[in-house]
Design a protein around this motif. Structure first.
Motif, PDB file in Angstrom:
ATOM      1  N   ILE A 163       0.844  -1.200   0.000  1.00  0.00           N
ATOM      2  CA  ILE A 163       0.000   0.000   0.000  1.00  0.00           C
ATOM      3  C   ILE A 163       0.877   1.247   0.000  1.00  0.00           C
ATOM      4  O   ILE A 163       0.650   2.182  -0.774  1.00  0.00           O
ATOM      5  N   ALA A 164       1.898   1.262   0.851  1.00  0.00           N
ATOM      6  CA  ALA A 164       2.800   2.410   0.915  1.00  0.00           C
ATOM      7  C   ALA A 164       3.472   2.640  -0.432  1.00  0.00           C
ATOM      8  O   ALA A 164       3.558   3.777  -0.909  1.00  0.00           O
ATOM      9  N   SER A 165       3.931   1.585  -1.062  1.00  0.00           N
ATOM     10  CA  SER A 165       4.602   1.704  -2.353  1.00  0.00           C
ATOM     11  C   SER A 165       3.670   2.273  -3.422  1.00  0.00           C
ATOM     12  O   SER A 165       4.053   3.177  -4.168  1.00  0.00           O
ATOM     13  N   ILE A 166       2.470   1.760  -3.493  1.00  0.00           N
ATOM     14  CA  ILE A 166       1.494   2.238  -4.479  1.00  0.00           C
ATOM     15  C   ILE A 166       1.180   3.715  -4.253  1.00  0.00           C
ATOM     16  O   ILE A 166       1.176   4.512  -5.193  1.00  0.00           O
ATOM     17  N   LEU A 167       0.929   4.085  -3.007  1.00  0.00           N
ATOM     18  CA  LEU A 167       0.575   5.469  -2.707  1.00  0.00           C
ATOM     19  C   LEU A 167       1.746   6.418  -2.927  1.00  0.00           C
ATOM     20  O   LEU A 167       1.563   7.540  -3.407  1.00  0.00           O
ATOM     21  N   GLN A 168       2.957   5.992  -2.592  1.00  0.00           N
ATOM     22  CA  GLN A 168       4.122   6.843  -2.801  1.00  0.00           C
ATOM     23  C   GLN A 168       4.378   7.060  -4.288  1.00  0.00           C
ATOM     24  O   GLN A 168       4.746   8.161  -4.710  1.00  0.00           O
ATOM     25  N   GLU A 169       4.173   6.024  -5.081  1.00  0.00           N
ATOM     26  CA  GLU A 169       4.324   6.176  -6.528  1.00  0.00           C
ATOM     27  C   GLU A 169       3.282   7.147  -7.090  1.00  0.00           C
ATOM     28  O   GLU A 169       3.600   8.015  -7.907  1.00  0.00           O
ATOM     29  N   ALA A 170       2.048   7.018  -6.636  1.00  0.00           N
ATOM     30  CA  ALA A 170       0.984   7.917  -7.091  1.00  0.00           C
ATOM     31  C   ALA A 170       1.263   9.351  -6.642  1.00  0.00           C
ATOM     32  O   ALA A 170       1.068  10.302  -7.414  1.00  0.00           O
ATOM     33  N   GLU A 171       1.750   9.501  -5.415  1.00  0.00           N
ATOM     34  CA  GLU A 171       2.044  10.836  -4.888  1.00  0.00           C
ATOM     35  C   GLU A 171       3.142  11.504  -5.709  1.00  0.00           C
ATOM     36  O   GLU A 171       3.045  12.685  -6.056  1.00  0.00           O
ATOM     37  N   ALA A 172       4.195  10.755  -6.057  1.00  0.00           N
ATOM     38  CA  ALA A 172       5.287  11.321  -6.852  1.00  0.00           C
ATOM     39  C   ALA A 172       4.792  11.721  -8.244  1.00  0.00           C
ATOM     40  O   ALA A 172       5.173  12.780  -8.759  1.00  0.00           O
ATOM     41  N   TRP A 173       3.946  10.899  -8.841  1.00  0.00           N
ATOM     42  CA  TRP A 173       3.403  11.201 -10.166  1.00  0.00           C
ATOM     43  C   TRP A 173       2.563  12.476 -10.117  1.00  0.00           C
ATOM     44  O   TRP A 173       2.710  13.356 -10.956  1.00  0.00           O
TER      45      TRP A 173
END
Length: 71
Positions: free
Chosen positions: A14-24
């Motif tokens: 979950i953290a990985s998915i959200l961090q990727e979305a946040e960076a995008w």
């Protein structure tokens, strides 16, 4: 695709998915989250409160969402 309630074992995904979305989003100047909302302790608390769900394709994490009744 399978959608299920997240467990403690899903926190890293979950953290990985959200961090990727946040960076995008940040790269497009469209911030969505406050930094503290993506901290592991906060995510862990939300997962154990039953708020997070995980979408899987062939057993791999593909997406996540947090369901809450109040904002």
């Amino acid at each position: 695709m399978r959608i299920r309630q997240a467990t403690g074992d899903d926190i890293a995904a979950i953290a990985s998915i959200l961090q990727e979305a946040e960076a995008w989003l940040r790269g497009r100047e469209m911030p969505m989250w406050l930094p503290e909302e993506l901290e592991i302790d906060r995510l862990r608390s939300d997962v154990f409160s039953g708020m997070h769900y995980l979408a899987e394709i062939e057993g791999e994490a593909a997406g996540t969402f947090r369901f809450q009744l109040e904002d």
